[in-house]
Motif scaffolding. Structure first.
Motif, PDB file in Angstrom:
ATOM      1  N   LYS A 158       3.001  23.242  38.805  1.00 17.87           N
ATOM      2  CA  LYS A 158       2.927  24.652  39.210  1.00 17.87           C
ATOM      3  C   LYS A 158       1.519  25.137  38.894  1.00 17.87           C
ATOM      4  O   LYS A 158       0.982  24.828  37.824  1.00 17.87           O
ATOM      5  CB  LYS A 158       3.935  25.514  38.429  1.00 17.87           C
ATOM      6  N   TRP A 159       0.966  25.900  39.836  1.00 14.77           N
ATOM      7  CA  TRP A 159      -0.369  26.427  39.594  1.00 14.77           C
ATOM      8  C   TRP A 159      -0.334  27.474  38.498  1.00 14.77           C
ATOM      9  O   TRP A 159       0.601  28.278  38.425  1.00 14.77           O
ATOM     10  CB  TRP A 159      -0.939  27.038  40.874  1.00 14.77           C
ATOM     11  N   CYS A 160      -1.390  27.451  37.696  1.00 18.89           N
ATOM     12  CA  CYS A 160      -1.467  28.392  36.582  1.00 18.89           C
ATOM     13  C   CYS A 160      -2.941  28.671  36.288  1.00 18.89           C
ATOM     14  O   CYS A 160      -3.766  27.748  36.293  1.00 18.89           O
ATOM     15  CB  CYS A 160      -0.795  27.786  35.351  1.00 18.89           C
ATOM     16  N   PHE A 161      -3.235  29.923  36.029  1.00 18.65           N
ATOM     17  CA  PHE A 161      -4.570  30.265  35.544  1.00 18.65           C
ATOM     18  C   PHE A 161      -4.574  30.096  34.035  1.00 18.65           C
ATOM     19  O   PHE A 161      -3.684  30.583  33.344  1.00 18.65           O
ATOM     20  CB  PHE A 161      -4.936  31.714  35.903  1.00 18.65           C
ATOM     21  N   VAL A 162      -5.604  29.380  33.524  1.00 17.76           N
ATOM     22  CA  VAL A 162      -5.768  29.287  32.074  1.00 17.76           C
ATOM     23  C   VAL A 162      -7.200  29.686  31.728  1.00 17.76           C
ATOM     24  O   VAL A 162      -8.146  29.336  32.439  1.00 17.76           O
ATOM     25  CB  VAL A 162      -5.461  27.880  31.525  1.00 17.76           C
ATOM     26  N   GLY A 163      -7.339  30.459  30.656  1.00 21.96           N
ATOM     27  CA  GLY A 163      -8.665  30.866  30.212  1.00 21.96           C
ATOM     28  C   GLY A 163      -8.697  30.952  28.693  1.00 21.96           C
ATOM     29  O   GLY A 163      -7.663  31.174  28.044  1.00 21.96           O
ATOM     30  N   ALA A 164      -9.883  30.739  28.155  1.00 23.52           N
ATOM     31  CA  ALA A 164     -10.051  30.857  26.705  1.00 23.52           C
ATOM     32  C   ALA A 164     -11.403  31.492  26.442  1.00 23.52           C
ATOM     33  O   ALA A 164     -12.385  31.164  27.111  1.00 23.52           O
ATOM     34  CB  ALA A 164      -9.979  29.495  26.031  1.00 23.52           C
ATOM     35  N   SER A 165     -11.434  32.416  25.502  1.00 23.21           N
ATOM     36  CA  SER A 165     -12.717  33.046  25.175  1.00 23.21           C
ATOM     37  C   SER A 165     -12.915  33.040  23.668  1.00 23.21           C
ATOM     38  O   SER A 165     -11.959  32.947  22.894  1.00 23.21           O
ATOM     39  CB  SER A 165     -12.759  34.486  25.706  1.00 23.21           C
ATOM     40  N   ALA A 295      -9.087  12.251  42.844  1.00 24.47           N
ATOM     41  CA  ALA A 295      -8.852  12.529  44.262  1.00 24.47           C
ATOM     42  C   ALA A 295      -9.452  13.867  44.656  1.00 24.47           C
ATOM     43  O   ALA A 295      -9.204  14.896  44.016  1.00 24.47           O
ATOM     44  CB  ALA A 295      -7.360  12.509  44.550  1.00 24.47           C
ATOM     45  N   ARG A 296     -10.232  13.828  45.755  1.00 24.15           N
ATOM     46  CA  ARG A 296     -10.834  15.055  46.284  1.00 24.15           C
ATOM     47  C   ARG A 296     -10.113  15.470  47.556  1.00 24.15           C
ATOM     48  O   ARG A 296      -9.229  14.782  48.039  1.00 24.15           O
ATOM     49  CB  ARG A 296     -12.318  14.839  46.575  1.00 24.15           C
ATOM     50  N   ALA A 297     -10.546  16.614  48.108  1.00 17.20           N
ATOM     51  CA  ALA A 297      -9.890  17.186  49.290  1.00 17.20           C
ATOM     52  C   ALA A 297      -8.405  17.412  49.006  1.00 17.20           C
ATOM     53  O   ALA A 297      -7.549  17.153  49.846  1.00 17.20           O
ATOM     54  CB  ALA A 297     -10.105  16.325  50.528  1.00 17.20           C
ATOM     55  N   MET A 298      -8.124  17.874  47.814  1.00 18.96           N
ATOM     56  CA  MET A 298      -6.753  18.167  47.414  1.00 18.96           C
ATOM     57  C   MET A 298      -6.464  19.648  47.644  1.00 18.96           C
ATOM     58  O   MET A 298      -7.344  20.494  47.447  1.00 18.96           O
ATOM     59  CB  MET A 298      -6.557  17.842  45.926  1.00 18.96           C
ATOM     60  N   THR A 299      -5.217  19.936  48.023  1.00 24.57           N
ATOM     61  CA  THR A 299      -4.860  21.326  48.269  1.00 24.57           C
ATOM     62  C   THR A 299      -5.001  22.148  46.990  1.00 24.57           C
ATOM     63  O   THR A 299      -4.596  21.720  45.908  1.00 24.57           O
ATOM     64  CB  THR A 299      -3.416  21.445  48.774  1.00 24.57           C
ATOM     65  N   GLY A 300      -5.556  23.315  47.123  1.00 24.09           N
ATOM     66  CA  GLY A 300      -5.748  24.218  45.997  1.00 24.09           C
ATOM     67  C   GLY A 300      -4.613  25.214  45.859  1.00 24.09           C
ATOM     68  O   GLY A 300      -3.617  25.163  46.592  1.00 24.09           O
ATOM     69  N   HIS A 301      -4.798  26.144  44.928  1.00 26.00           N
ATOM     70  CA  HIS A 301      -3.706  27.084  44.629  1.00 26.00           C
ATOM     71  C   HIS A 301      -3.444  28.028  45.794  1.00 26.00           C
ATOM     72  O   HIS A 301      -2.353  28.572  45.905  1.00 26.00           O
ATOM     73  CB  HIS A 301      -4.024  27.863  43.356  1.00 26.00           C
ATOM     74  N   ALA A 302      -4.437  28.179  46.671  1.00 28.98           N
ATOM     75  CA  ALA A 302      -4.265  29.138  47.776  1.00 28.98           C
ATOM     76  C   ALA A 302      -4.029  28.434  49.110  1.00 28.98           C
ATOM     77  O   ALA A 302      -4.167  29.044  50.170  1.00 28.98           O
ATOM     78  CB  ALA A 302      -5.508  30.040  47.872  1.00 28.98           C
ATOM     79  N   TRP A 303      -3.664  27.184  49.066  1.00 27.88           N
ATOM     80  CA  TRP A 303      -3.364  26.470  50.322  1.00 27.88           C
ATOM     81  C   TRP A 303      -2.142  27.107  50.960  1.00 27.88           C
ATOM     82  O   TRP A 303      -1.114  27.301  50.307  1.00 27.88           O
ATOM     83  CB  TRP A 303      -3.102  24.997  50.035  1.00 27.88           C
ATOM     84  N   THR A 304      -2.267  27.433  52.235  1.00 28.96           N
ATOM     85  CA  THR A 304      -1.185  28.190  52.897  1.00 28.96           C
ATOM     86  C   THR A 304      -0.208  27.278  53.625  1.00 28.96           C
ATOM     87  O   THR A 304       0.874  27.707  54.000  1.00 28.96           O
ATOM     88  CB  THR A 304      -1.775  29.160  53.936  1.00 28.96           C
ATOM     89  N   GLY A 305      -0.612  26.039  53.892  1.00 33.26           N
ATOM     90  CA  GLY A 305       0.238  25.172  54.711  1.00 33.26           C
ATOM     91  C   GLY A 305      -0.028  25.340  56.195  1.00 33.26           C
ATOM     92  O   GLY A 305       0.510  24.593  57.006  1.00 33.26           O
ATOM     93  N   GLU A 306      -0.878  26.292  56.553  1.00 29.07           N
ATOM     94  CA  GLU A 306      -1.218  26.494  57.974  1.00 29.07           C
ATOM     95  C   GLU A 306      -2.290  25.514  58.435  1.00 29.07           C
ATOM     96  O   GLU A 306      -2.415  25.228  59.605  1.00 29.07           O
ATOM     97  CB  GLU A 306      -1.713  27.929  58.206  1.00 29.07           C
ATOM     98  N   GLU A 307      -3.061  25.035  57.516  1.00 31.24           N
ATOM     99  CA  GLU A 307      -4.163  24.149  57.860  1.00 31.24           C
ATOM    100  C   GLU A 307      -4.006  22.822  57.128  1.00 31.24           C
ATOM    101  O   GLU A 307      -3.775  22.798  55.929  1.00 31.24           O
ATOM    102  CB  GLU A 307      -5.504  24.805  57.473  1.00 31.24           C
ATOM    103  N   MET A 308      -4.062  21.706  57.882  1.00 29.44           N
ATOM    104  CA  MET A 308      -3.867  20.375  57.294  1.00 29.44           C
ATOM    105  C   MET A 308      -5.196  19.650  57.072  1.00 29.44           C
ATOM    106  O   MET A 308      -5.227  18.625  56.409  1.00 29.44           O
ATOM    107  CB  MET A 308      -2.995  19.517  58.225  1.00 29.44           C
ATOM    108  N   ASN A 309      -6.247  20.143  57.680  1.00 22.19           N
ATOM    109  CA  ASN A 309      -7.521  19.437  57.671  1.00 22.19           C
ATOM    110  C   ASN A 309      -8.497  20.187  56.762  1.00 22.19           C
ATOM    111  O   ASN A 309      -8.876  21.329  57.048  1.00 22.19           O
ATOM    112  CB  ASN A 309      -8.053  19.375  59.111  1.00 22.19           C
TER     113      ASN A 309
END
Ligand SMILES: [Fe+2]
Lengths: 753, 99
Positions: A158-165, A295-309
């Motif tokens: 599951k996508w998650c934002f993590v930050g540390a300061s 592995a590169r060209a991996m779907t990110g957290h905002a991948w919509t599924g509308e675009e495969m390329n």
């Protein structure tokens, strides 16, 4: 009683011309401190009691000699390393943040990003802790270590934002965790803040890393520790402690102007995807390098599924998937070298390493001098397919391999060695520790299933069906026995040089399993045939999947598996396009280039228990095929052989216009005697029902074919992986050998077909 | 679900005569169960001399964990090893001993 591997090695190049230098890298185990090295020409690796026997000739070369041996390690696990350490070495206050998609959050400490020296326990890093929660780790190298954790486990995949300061003035540390989707009952959002006792500022000399932390150096290369499994997107570093809202703002692209003074680095993994470079889009340009091919060209957290390329929406492909068991280049020191002498005949060679109770043979291929042909026949060694299967270990982890193959699986010393050395990496058929599929494979490591005499665990009872390199030596042995001259070239050469490499040869002969083709390789073979070339396709399951080589990533190939094909693991949705070159992966049949268009047949059926034979079809009596069956009166072809007992077996292709077969393709013979353990290739199974096995399924067969190509060329396809195992039967005097010889002699004759 | 019928000695004999290759539908259905033995402890062959000698081994199912090697009996025909593993599995699945 069981032999243990004590010596292994690899070469820095797989194919070399006279004048080229080949470097050999060797590692020894179990107290082996010296070994003897000789260069041998390989003829046959056939250890079958009724086979041709093991044949090699020792050459007198300056490379031969006694050498000291020692263990050289492979450091598996992928990460990014930032070249410039200075901006990170004395950050008194800072923020570290990223979007992450962890695949094994419960697998113990895993580093996300930071400048941390594991040997010194010094620096700062955002990590996943033993409790699967994100934590900030601070250490001063004097034994004072502070950790601040959210104590809320991250959710797997599951996508998650993590930050540390960390604010140096107030000594306040803060860790933030914001899942992209907050599931009911999940309770995984957190913001934890506390004052720490450590003596800030923390200074550190270790390089800044992503997905690992620095664990010292070997041979001038930094080693990583605490490798992370999963995706990371948009990692960021700031030079002050940002609050949660400002952290969120820093994720934006472009970086808000007000944050430009604060940002130290903001890596955008959607840039330079075909390379191993990562670009920092902040003004500081702190670019880095990916190590061990995550592995590169991996779907990110905002991948919509509308675009495969990924090329159409790179901003949705800003993730890199790191694995603790990625490997690219073992990076061992060279133990000895061989300058290929001008007199060294093109052929299959190996460095034979002997260390008392064990030996290893490291194969390499000597091609003719560049731009020169020293024979009319080229034997095209299917190295791309060797890399695809490199070090495969499916049967050790997948319990269904025995049921799948119809017999007990059988492990060799090589399999046992690989099992105890997982760092030697995976094939394109294996699955990472985190369960994701493998899409890159490299030859820059010992590839222990590319060895003469070595068989594969799940093909044939007791390893009685040699396959790939060892099976291809059946062809070499036959060419030698029959007195045919041949040049040896490899897929790696063909991808690099294209048509000029094979143009001018009267005939080109494939290996037994030329499954993996890059577009450049395919185009070269197609152009060769269009210019009157002749191709002898000596195997099965050929021209099946599309791989990519890369100039930017030497020694590696890529395969993105797609929805259908025989495989252990499909690619994940949206990740079907190669990162190396942007091409759609998977099988050629689904790319509009079915293999039948090239060789008249396409993948139909596979089985791994016994092999069948061919029975002639009316096409074999067509005058066009007279030259093929000259002197062959038999109706049944190849009901003998050392590979599964017959010339039609393991993986077979059929003639079918829906697989691209040209209309004038002559079917010479079709397979019989395949067991009901032979099943059709999965892309033919649009509806699944009983009666799929070869005994009940007329589509599940192999067809031996011939057809003419433009300008007097032609193609002969055995369409069977076990064909070459029958060549040596009865001292090479048999109908399989005769047919092969008839075709080769005619194909070498330049008279148009 | 299919259950092995321990009285089907005809299938046992069919397997013994021809452990690898084409089988009757009834034997194949039985083998689908017998050969689907799960980890850990799944039997494999370990090659001692290529094409000539094997011993049995048992897999953990976890890469990196050692394969248990049972060196007490060397098989010079892999078919004999198939039969030995079948006997052991038959005992585990049906409680019956085969000789
Ligand atoms: Fe294959």
């Amino acid at each position: 009683m069981i032999k243990h591997k004590k010596i292994v090695g690899y070469t820095d190049r797989i194919s070399a011309a006279p004048g080229d230098t080949v470097g050999f890298m060797v590692s020894c185990y179990d107290g082996v401190t010296r070994y003897r090295a000789d260069v041998v020409r390989l003829i046959s690796g056939d250890l079958h009691p009724e086979g041709a026997g093991f044949k090699e000739t020792v050459l007198d070369t300056p490379a031969a000699g006694d050498f000291p041996g020692r263990e050289q390690k492979i450091h598996a696990g992928s990460h990014a390393e930032i070249a410039d350490r200075t901006p990170f070495s004395a950050l008194s206050s800072f923020t570290l943040q990223a979007m992450i998609w962890p695949t094994t959050p419960q697998r113990g400490r895993q580093a996300l990003l930071g400048a941390w020296s594991e040997p010194e326990q010094r620096g700062y890093a955002l990590m996943i802790g033993d409790d699967a929660a994100p934590m900030l780790v601070l250490g001063d190298g004097q034994g004072n270590i502070e950790t601040v954790s959210t104590a809320k486990p991250l959710q797997e995949r599951k996508w998650c934002f993590v930050g540390a300061s960390f604010d140096a003035e107030t000594r306040t540390a803060c860790v933030v965790q914001v899942p992209s989707v907050e599931y009911p009952l999940a309770d995984s959002t957190a913001e934890v803040r506390r004052t720490v006792a450590t003596n800030a500022p923390v200074t550190v000399e270790a390089p800044f890393m992503i997905a690992a932390v620095y664990d010292g150096e070997t041979g001038g290369r930094a080693i990583g520790a605490h490798h992370y499994n999963g995706k990371i997107e948009s990692p960021r570093v700031a030079n002050r402690a940002l609050d949660r809202e400002t952290m969120t703002a820093l994720m934006q692209r472009p970086i808000p102007a007000g944050l430009l003074p604060a940002v130290v680095a903001a890596w955008d993994f959607s840039r330079a995807i075909p390379t191993v470079h990562i670009e920092d889009v902040s003004p500081n340009r702190l670019d880095g390098t990916l190590v061990n091919l995550p592995a590169r060209a991996m779907t990110g957290h905002a991948w919509t599924g509308e675009e495969m390329n990924w090329q159409h929406a790179p901003e949705q492909y800003g993730a890199v998937h790191f694995h603790e068991d990625d490997i690219h280049d073992a990076g061992w020191e060279v133990d000895f070298e061989l300058v290929i002498p001008e007199t060294m005949k093109s052929g299959v060679y190996a460095a034979r390493l002997a260390s008392g109770s064990d030996e290893d043979r490291i194969p390499f291929f000597v091609r003719p001098p560049r731009g020169v042909r020293t024979a009319d026949l080229a034997l095209l060694i299917p190295t791309a397919s060797y890399w695809a299967y490199a070090n495969e270990h499916m049967a050790i982890e997948a319990s269904d391999y025995e049921a799948f193959s119809g017999h007990l699986t059988s492990l060799n010393p090589e399999d046992l060695f690989l099992n105890s050395h997982p760092e030697f990496g995976h094939s394109l058929y294996d699955v990472f520790t985190d369960g994701s599929g493998v899409c890159y494979s490299s030859r820059l490591r010992p590839v222990l299933n590319m060895r003469p005499g070595v068989t594969i665990s799940w093909v044939g009872l007791g390893g009685n069906m040699p396959w790939q390199f060892n099976a291809d030596l059946h062809i070499v042995d036959w060419l030698e026995a029959m007195g045919h001259d041949y040049d040896v070239i490899t897929d790696d050469d063909l991808d690099a040089e294209g048509l000029p490499l094979i143009d001018g040869y009267h005939a080109v002969m494939t290996g037994t399993h030329p499954e993996y083709y890059s577009t450049r390789m395919w185009d070269a073979v197609e152009a060769y045939l269009g210019r009157g070339g002749r191709l002898m396709y000596m195997g099965g399951n050929g021209f099946y999947s599309r791989v990519a080589y890369s100039d930017a990533v030497p020694g590696a190939i890529e395969l993105r598996r797609t929805e259908v094909e025989f495989r252990e693991k499909s690619g994940a949705p949206g990740e079907y396009y190669h990162s190396f070159n942007g091409e759609y992966g998977g099988i050629w049949r689904r790319i509009g280039r079915p293999p039948g268009g090239l060789v008249g047949v396409g993948m139909a059926v596979e089985g791994f228990d016994i092999c069948g034979y061919y029975r002639r079809k009316p096409g074999s009596h067509d005058p066009r095929a007279a030259f093929i069956f000259d002197g062959v009166d038999d109706d049944i072809i190849g009901n003998f052989g050392v590979v599964g007992g017959g010339a039609a077996g393991i993986e077979l292709d059929r003639c079918d216009t829906s697989l691209g077969s040209p209309p004038h393709t002559l079917v010479l013979a079709s397979s019989e005697g395949l067991s009901n353990h032979y099943f059709p290739t999965v892309e033919d199974c649009l509806v699944v029902s009983s009666g799929l096995g070869a005994m009940d399924n007329p589509q599940a067969r192999g067809d031996m074919v011939f057809f003419e190509t433009p300008n007097g060329g032609g193609v002969f396809s055995t369409s069977s992986m076990s064909w070459s195992g029958s060549l040596s039967h009865n001292n090479y005097d048999n109908n399989v050998s005769r047919i092969t010889d008839n075709v080769l002699r005619r194909f070498l004759d330049p008279t148009p077909l | 679900m299919y259950k092995i019928d321990p009285t089907r000695m005809d299938l046992v004999e069919e397997f013994r005569a021809n452990p690898v290759g084409n089988h009757s539908a009834d034997l194949q259905q039985m083998l689908n169960v017998v050969r689907a033995e799960p980890f850990p402890g799944k039997y494999v062959l370990i090659c001692v001399k290529p094409h000539r000698e094997w011993v049995l081994g048992r897999l953990s199912g976890v890469r990196g964990d050692p394969v248990e090697i049972l060196e007490d009996r060397v098989f010079t025909r892999a078919e004999d090893a198939e039969w030995e593993v079948f006997r052991r599995r038959w005992k585990a699945l049906t409680g019956e001993c085969l000789d």
